[in-house]
Design an enzyme around this catalytic site. Structure first.
Site, PDB file in Angstrom:
ATOM      1  N   HIS A  51      48.174  49.383  18.693  1.00  0.00           N
ATOM      2  CA  HIS A  51      46.875  48.763  18.467  1.00  0.00           C
ATOM      3  C   HIS A  51      46.240  48.301  19.782  1.00  0.00           C
ATOM      4  O   HIS A  51      45.095  48.618  20.095  1.00  0.00           O
ATOM      5  CB  HIS A  51      47.059  47.593  17.497  1.00  0.00           C
ATOM      6  N   GLY A  83      57.339  64.218  52.461  1.00  0.00           N
ATOM      7  CA  GLY A  83      58.364  63.270  52.894  1.00  0.00           C
ATOM      8  C   GLY A  83      59.591  63.182  51.994  1.00  0.00           C
ATOM      9  O   GLY A  83      60.477  62.375  52.240  1.00  0.00           O
ATOM     10  N   ASP A 123      49.513  59.828  14.526  1.00  0.00           N
ATOM     11  CA  ASP A 123      50.430  59.849  13.392  1.00  0.00           C
ATOM     12  C   ASP A 123      51.176  61.166  13.309  1.00  0.00           C
ATOM     13  O   ASP A 123      52.347  61.192  12.925  1.00  0.00           O
ATOM     14  CB  ASP A 123      49.660  59.581  12.087  1.00  0.00           C
ATOM     15  N   ARG A 149      62.730  73.194  58.366  1.00  0.00           N
ATOM     16  CA  ARG A 149      61.982  72.293  57.463  1.00  0.00           C
ATOM     17  C   ARG A 149      61.966  72.834  56.047  1.00  0.00           C
ATOM     18  O   ARG A 149      61.898  74.038  55.834  1.00  0.00           O
ATOM     19  CB  ARG A 149      60.518  72.186  57.889  1.00  0.00           C
ATOM     20  N   TYR A 174      35.966  70.454  18.743  1.00  0.00           N
ATOM     21  CA  TYR A 174      35.704  69.300  19.601  1.00  0.00           C
ATOM     22  C   TYR A 174      36.963  68.464  19.797  1.00  0.00           C
ATOM     23  O   TYR A 174      37.926  68.578  19.033  1.00  0.00           O
ATOM     24  CB  TYR A 174      34.580  68.420  19.022  1.00  0.00           C
ATOM     25  N   SER A 205      40.382  66.930  11.078  1.00  0.00           N
ATOM     26  CA  SER A 205      40.500  66.299  12.381  1.00  0.00           C
ATOM     27  C   SER A 205      41.973  65.928  12.582  1.00  0.00           C
ATOM     28  O   SER A 205      42.563  65.233  11.748  1.00  0.00           O
ATOM     29  CB  SER A 205      39.632  65.043  12.450  1.00  0.00           C
ATOM     30  N   ARG A 235      47.900  72.867  54.549  1.00  0.00           N
ATOM     31  CA  ARG A 235      47.974  72.890  53.084  1.00  0.00           C
ATOM     32  C   ARG A 235      46.711  72.238  52.536  1.00  0.00           C
ATOM     33  O   ARG A 235      46.053  71.466  53.257  1.00  0.00           O
ATOM     34  CB  ARG A 235      49.215  72.155  52.579  1.00  0.00           C
ATOM     35  N   CYS A 277      41.257  63.605  16.925  1.00  0.00           N
ATOM     36  CA  CYS A 277      40.795  62.240  17.201  1.00  0.00           C
ATOM     37  C   CYS A 277      41.947  61.306  17.554  1.00  0.00           C
ATOM     38  O   CYS A 277      41.752  60.113  17.731  1.00  0.00           O
ATOM     39  CB  CYS A 277      39.970  61.696  16.045  1.00  0.00           C
ATOM     40  N   LYS A 300      54.548  75.721  52.460  1.00  0.00           N
ATOM     41  CA  LYS A 300      54.538  75.734  53.928  1.00  0.00           C
ATOM     42  C   LYS A 300      54.771  77.146  54.469  1.00  0.00           C
ATOM     43  O   LYS A 300      54.021  77.631  55.321  1.00  0.00           O
ATOM     44  CB  LYS A 300      55.613  74.775  54.449  1.00  0.00           C
ATOM     45  N   MET A 358      61.852  65.624  51.264  1.00  0.00           N
ATOM     46  CA  MET A 358      63.029  66.406  51.654  1.00  0.00           C
ATOM     47  C   MET A 358      63.234  66.334  53.169  1.00  0.00           C
ATOM     48  O   MET A 358      62.507  65.637  53.854  1.00  0.00           O
ATOM     49  CB  MET A 358      62.867  67.833  51.157  1.00  0.00           C
ATOM     50  N   GLU A 411      47.409  64.534   9.740  1.00  0.00           N
ATOM     51  CA  GLU A 411      48.268  63.561  10.441  1.00  0.00           C
ATOM     52  C   GLU A 411      49.718  63.689  10.028  1.00  0.00           C
ATOM     53  O   GLU A 411      50.569  62.939  10.513  1.00  0.00           O
ATOM     54  CB  GLU A 411      47.819  62.133  10.120  1.00  0.00           C
ATOM     55  N   ARG A 451      36.886  54.085  13.001  1.00  0.00           N
ATOM     56  CA  ARG A 451      37.947  53.489  12.173  1.00  0.00           C
ATOM     57  C   ARG A 451      37.345  52.320  11.422  1.00  0.00           C
ATOM     58  O   ARG A 451      37.092  51.278  12.027  1.00  0.00           O
ATOM     59  CB  ARG A 451      39.105  53.009  13.052  1.00  0.00           C
TER      60      ARG A 451
HETATM   61  C1  PEP Z   1      45.885  59.267  14.491  1.00  0.00           C
HETATM   62  O1  PEP Z   1      46.836  59.009  13.765  1.00  0.00           O
HETATM   63  O2  PEP Z   1      45.921  60.085  15.411  1.00  0.00           O
HETATM   64  C2  PEP Z   1      44.603  58.563  14.298  1.00  0.00           C
HETATM   65  C3  PEP Z   1      43.553  58.889  15.015  1.00  0.00           C
HETATM   66  O3  PEP Z   1      44.592  57.538  13.416  1.00  0.00           O
HETATM   67  P1  PEP Z   1      45.130  56.061  13.779  1.00  0.00           P
HETATM   68  O4  PEP Z   1      45.431  56.036  15.231  1.00  0.00           O
HETATM   69  O5  PEP Z   1      44.057  55.132  13.404  1.00  0.00           O
HETATM   70  O6  PEP Z   1      46.331  55.978  12.902  1.00  0.00           O
HETATM   71 MG    MG Z   2      46.456  57.896  11.967  1.00  0.00          MG
END
Ligand code: PEP
Ligand code: MG
Length: 910
Positions: free
Chosen positions: A472, A107, A804, A98, A886, A799, A346, A866, A28, A109, A780, A594
């Site tokens: 899961h 809002g 994990d 203010r 990636y 990867s 703002r 991943c 402000k 403060m 992992e 997977r």
């Molecule tokens: C991980 O552990 O990041 C992974 C991609 O494998 P998962 O989630 O299947 O254990």
């Molecule tokens: Mg894993």
């Protein structure tokens, strides 16, 4: 003046600060100064910087040396600029006080207006304005606000001031405060002062200097009030920033009918539509507009007729501000006797829809460049979710909450809104859906297991009492693009009785339930949702691109994003339809397939493989799986049509497929397996017992399975390569990347890589086809990151499996952390959920080690991520910084990852 500068003046056409100084002056203060610098009408004032607040907070109420003198000096300048004197009994200056932090915290403060009024100055104000009622109205507002904010009269069950006001209105027979006359307002001031004396034991201060310091202290203290602390935690604003405090000359929107006060936006921030919009009230003071005492009028509908000249000034200012800031502005203004005064500007907060529309429109209007349009500040990447998922109508959701239907808040694991009939079992969900495929269902489970997959597929959303962001249920539902809430531990889910209990509310099987996967909120009953047009165009194809402007803007934006980003974006998918969806969203390959998810459809065969007691019967069972796997891989290769596909070999602890619980829930299962394998039911029971592990996440899983049961690895390698050869023969290029899970030792990786390569070469020879393939590993485990130089001698790619890696680095179970993470977050033990956003100091440093060491052995080593973090904006930016090739994420997060990857490039340049 010597020493450090704490106080910054603005007014009379010049300012000590400017817009670049928001860290010290707050948003402000910096923007008030900037507006002065660009010649806009702003009442004079000064800003005490954030350092004063930090000092005040640390010392519990003291100011750094020199602040008082600097305030005196700045106040004198304000007096000069405004031609009035603070505390003067003939020509008094009144000020407001203010807060204003570096990031806006709307809002959260405190504010005090009309400071400087007492029994003497009020008379002068009445005389000067020629409006006695106005003067006494300003005074009663001041006493009320000061009483609440500074003297602590807030928090009573019933607001005593409002009570007195109401009584006065009733006695006067009027509806609005603005209809009270001077005499009645005078009485109110006296009554308010008595209330303060009774409530606090203290007199209302009549000395204007005492008033101003009381207000400044209250503003600084409000940085540490409860709602500000909670807000900062939710929005990741550091507690140590502090707020600035702006003291500014008052202008009046309540002097008569040629005066008004309002708040506005230079474009509509819900839809992004161009054109001024906002609220105003004639003859009112600032807080009336937001307080909801009177229903405000809409700027876009009536201001141009109510006050044509005021509207024109405002419209010009709006244009000038947009041109200057190159963004939509959220402003506060007062019209005093026909003249517009600016009190705040703002950059406006906006919905995901508005963010995209405004960004695209502003580029097309030539106001900003493509690079400016897609910055993180303008389009927080996660907000794209609002365009990709069904959402609740905000008004409906608010209504549900007001009606007391909010049951609880869990972990927001899969974005999107879903409502449906409660269904406690996957089989039942599937059965209902098979009878009626328009059935709307929400699958409610204590936790999910692989068998729930089919039920999840036919449900609109998934709700569990246990689990975390990488459990899961969470990762499967994200892959399916379903709304999901996990870890809603306050819900008692009794699937046998068919009830969910939340406090004194009980919901039964078949009742409506609504879940908001963006926020984790669970509602009893039905909250209406609206579908995503982008998904209708790209995935369900129920809408044509030319019929959706939202889609067209999205496409335009994403084309700029792709020109800028360097990181590639892949997807985590294990079904051809998921792969196809991900390609529609722009995926450039599969980063994680997977294979165990493919087994969900062949549970009988995989259970046979697990229950087998010797190599021979296991090989037999494994070979039954071969044709299924081959078909699944062929489907994926076809869907990916020449893009690379990383296939991860079997990873989870085997009891996820076969355990005591499965035998109990399915009484014929033991016998079926025994018959198939030619063994006794007792044998099956013993085998299940052998499989039981106390700590399965650290048990016999990952490459340890393939090392102990090499026939599984060989079968999977064969299935992948046979499918690759078959699809290549069809004329489609295939690039399989075979990935070993959970290796920590080079010897573990080599053991598996040798089996894979031997089997792959055999297949290539048998089929007489040349297919380029790679064999690499997931990183992992901390050991894999630390020993990456050794592993990279033979691994052709890495990867990061950060689910994990987070679990094993933090020693925090990815399935069980939901029970304490809320407490951790509320108490600032950790800044964010480490299973959603990479813990950069810990897990991140291990990743950095893995990258450096891996590439020290094999320069140019292809490295991706991943884990679920691959779709989290902050984590994507981090992966860019680490130099990964990636990121891979679930299909519906692909656009978010693309945008984040482009934002990472822009942040690097900035
Ligand atoms: C991980 O552990 O990041 C992974 C991609 O494998 P998962 O989630 O299947 O254990
Ligand atoms: Mg894993």
């Amino acid at each position: 003046m010597s020493g450090q500068k704490y106080v910054y003046f603005f007014g009379a056409g010049k300012a000590d600060g400017d817009a670049t100084m928001r860290n010290t002056l707050g948003g402000k203060g910096a923007n008030l100064a900037e507006m002065i610098n660009i010649g806009l009408p702003v009442p004079a004032g000064f800003t005490l910087n954030t350092e004063v607040c930090i000092h005040y907070s640390k010392t519990k109420g003291e100011y750094p040396e020199g602040v008082e003198a600097q305030v005196e000096e700045a106040l004198a300048k304000v007096e000069e600029a405004m031609g009035a004197k603070f505390g003067c009994d003939t020509n008094p200056l009144l000020v407001s006080c203010r807060s204003g932090a570096r990031e806006s915290m709307p809002g959260m403060m405190d504010t005090v207006l009309n400071i400087g009024l007492n029994d003497t100055t009020v008379q002068a104000l009445a005389k000067q304005s020629g409006n006695e009622a106005f003067a006494w109205d300003s005074y009663r507002r001041f006493v009320q606000m000061y009483g609440e904010v500074v003297m602590g009269m807030k928090g009573a069950d019933e607001d005593p001031f409002e009570h007195a006001l109401e009584a006065k209105r009733e006695a006067a027979g009027v509806q609005y405060d603005s209809e009270l006359n001077a005499e009645q307002l005078k009485e109110l001031v006296a009554e308010f002062k008595t209330l303060i004396k009774e409530g606090t034991g203290k007199d209302f201060p009549t000395d204007p200097k005492q008033q101003i310091w009381g207000a400044i202290g209250a503003v600084f203290s409000s940085w540490d009030n409860d709602r500000a602390v909670v807000y900062r935690r939710d929005y990741g604003i550091p507690h140590e920033w502090g707020t600035a405090c702006n003291v500014q000359a008052m202008v009046y929107g309540n002097l008569g009918d040629d005066c008004a006060t309002g708040v506005g936006l230079t474009r509509n921030c819900s839809t992004g539509e161009p054109g001024f919009c906002g609220d105003y009230l004639i003859n009112a003071q600032g807080e009336d507009v937001v307080a909801g005492i009177r229903t405000p009028k809409q700027i876009e509908s009536t201001l141009s007729t109510d006050m044509p000249d005021g509207y024109k000034q405002l419209d010009d200012i709006g244009r000038k501000l947009e041109q200057h800031y190159k963004d939509v502005q959220d402003i506060e203004f007062t019209i005093q006797r026909g003249k517009v005064w600016m009190l705040q500007t703002r950059n406006a907060k906006r919905t995901g829809f508005a963010a995209v529309r405004i960004a695209v429109d502003m580029v097309n209007e030539g106001l900003v460049s493509k690079e400016q349009a897609i910055t993180k500040r303008r389009i927080p990447a996660d907000d794209l979710n609002q365009l990709l998922q069904p959402i609740f109508d905000p008004a409906e959701k608010e209504k549900a909450a007001k009606e007391g239907n909010l049951l609880t808040k869990g972990i927001n694991a899969g974005p999107g809104a879903a409502c449906g009939h409660i269904c406690f079992s996957a089989e039942e969900a599937e059965a209902i859906y098979n009878r009626d495929n328009s059935a709307e269902l929400v699958l409610v489970r204590r936790e999910t297991s692989p068998e729930d997959l089919r039920g999840m597929r036919v449900s609109k959303g998934i709700l569990t009492a246990l689990g975390g962001a990488s459990s899961h249920a969470a990762l499967v539902s994200r892959q399916m693009g379903k709304a999901c809430i996990v870890g809603a531990s306050e819900l008692k889910i009794d699937s046998v009785a068919g009830t969910i209990t939340a406090g004194d509310k009980v919901l039964k099987n078949g009742d409506w339930i609504s879940i908001d996967g963006f926020t984790g909120e669970v509602f009893a009953g039905k909250v209406e949702t609206k579908p995503s047009e982008i998904v209708e165009v790209l995935i369900s194809k129920t809408m044509k691109p030319e019929d959706s402007e939202t889609y067209q803007r999205y496409e335009q934006l994403m084309s700029w994003v792709d020109d800028i980003r360097k990181l590639k974006v892949r997807t985590n998918a294990d079904q051809p339809d998921q792969a196809a969806e991900a390609i529609s969203f722009g995926a450039e390959g599969i980063g994680l397939c997977r294979t165990e998810h493919m087994f969900f459809h062949h549970l009988a065969e995989i259970r046979e493989m697990i229950a087998a007691g010797d190599v021979e019967s296991r090989t037999k069972a494994v070979n039954k799986l071969l044709p299924f796997q081959r078909e699944d891989f062929s489907g994926i290769f076809r869907a990916m049509n020449g893009l690379p596909v990383t296939i991860r070999l079997l990873d989870p602890p085997l009891h996820e497929f076969l355990s005591d619980r499965h035998l109990e829930e399915n009484p014929t299962l033991g016998e079926e397996l025994a018959n198939e394998l030619g063994v006794t039911v007792d044998f099956i029971r013993r085998r299940v017992e052998e499989l039981h592990e106390l700590n399965p996440m650290l048990g016999h899983r990952g490459c340890r399975l393939g090392i102990v049961y090499p026939e599984i690895t060989a079968m999977q390698a064969r299935a992948i390569m046979e499918a690759a050869c078959d699809v290549q023969k069809e004329g489609i290029d295939v690039y399989p990347e075979i990935m070993v899970p959970l290796a920590g030792f080079k010897t573990e990786f080599d053991n598996q890589a040798n089996i894979i390569r031997a089997e792959a070469e055999k297949v290539l020879e048998e089929k007489g086809v040349k297919v380029d393939y790679l064999v690499g590993t997931m990183v992992e485990l901390p050991r894999a990151a630390i020993c990456a130089d050794q592993i990279a001698e033979t691994a052709e790619f890495f990867s990061f499996g950060t689910n994990d890696l987070t679990q094993t680095t933090l020693g925090m179970s990815r399935d069980d952390y939901g029970t304490f993470i809320g407490h951790y977050r509320e108490n600032d033990i950790i800044p964010s959920d480490p299973f959603q956003t990479i813990d950069q100091d810990g897990v991140g440093r291990l990743m950095q080690t893995g990258v450096e060491r891996g590439r020290s052995t094999r320069s140019g080593l292809k490295i991706g991520i991943c884990g679920e973090h691959g779709g989290d904006p902050a984590s994507v930016i981090f992966c860019h910084e680490l130099g990964l090739d990636y990121v891979s994420c679930s299909p519906f997060r692909v656009p978010i990852a693309r945008l984040s990857a482009a934002q990472a490039v822009l942040e690097e340049k900035a």
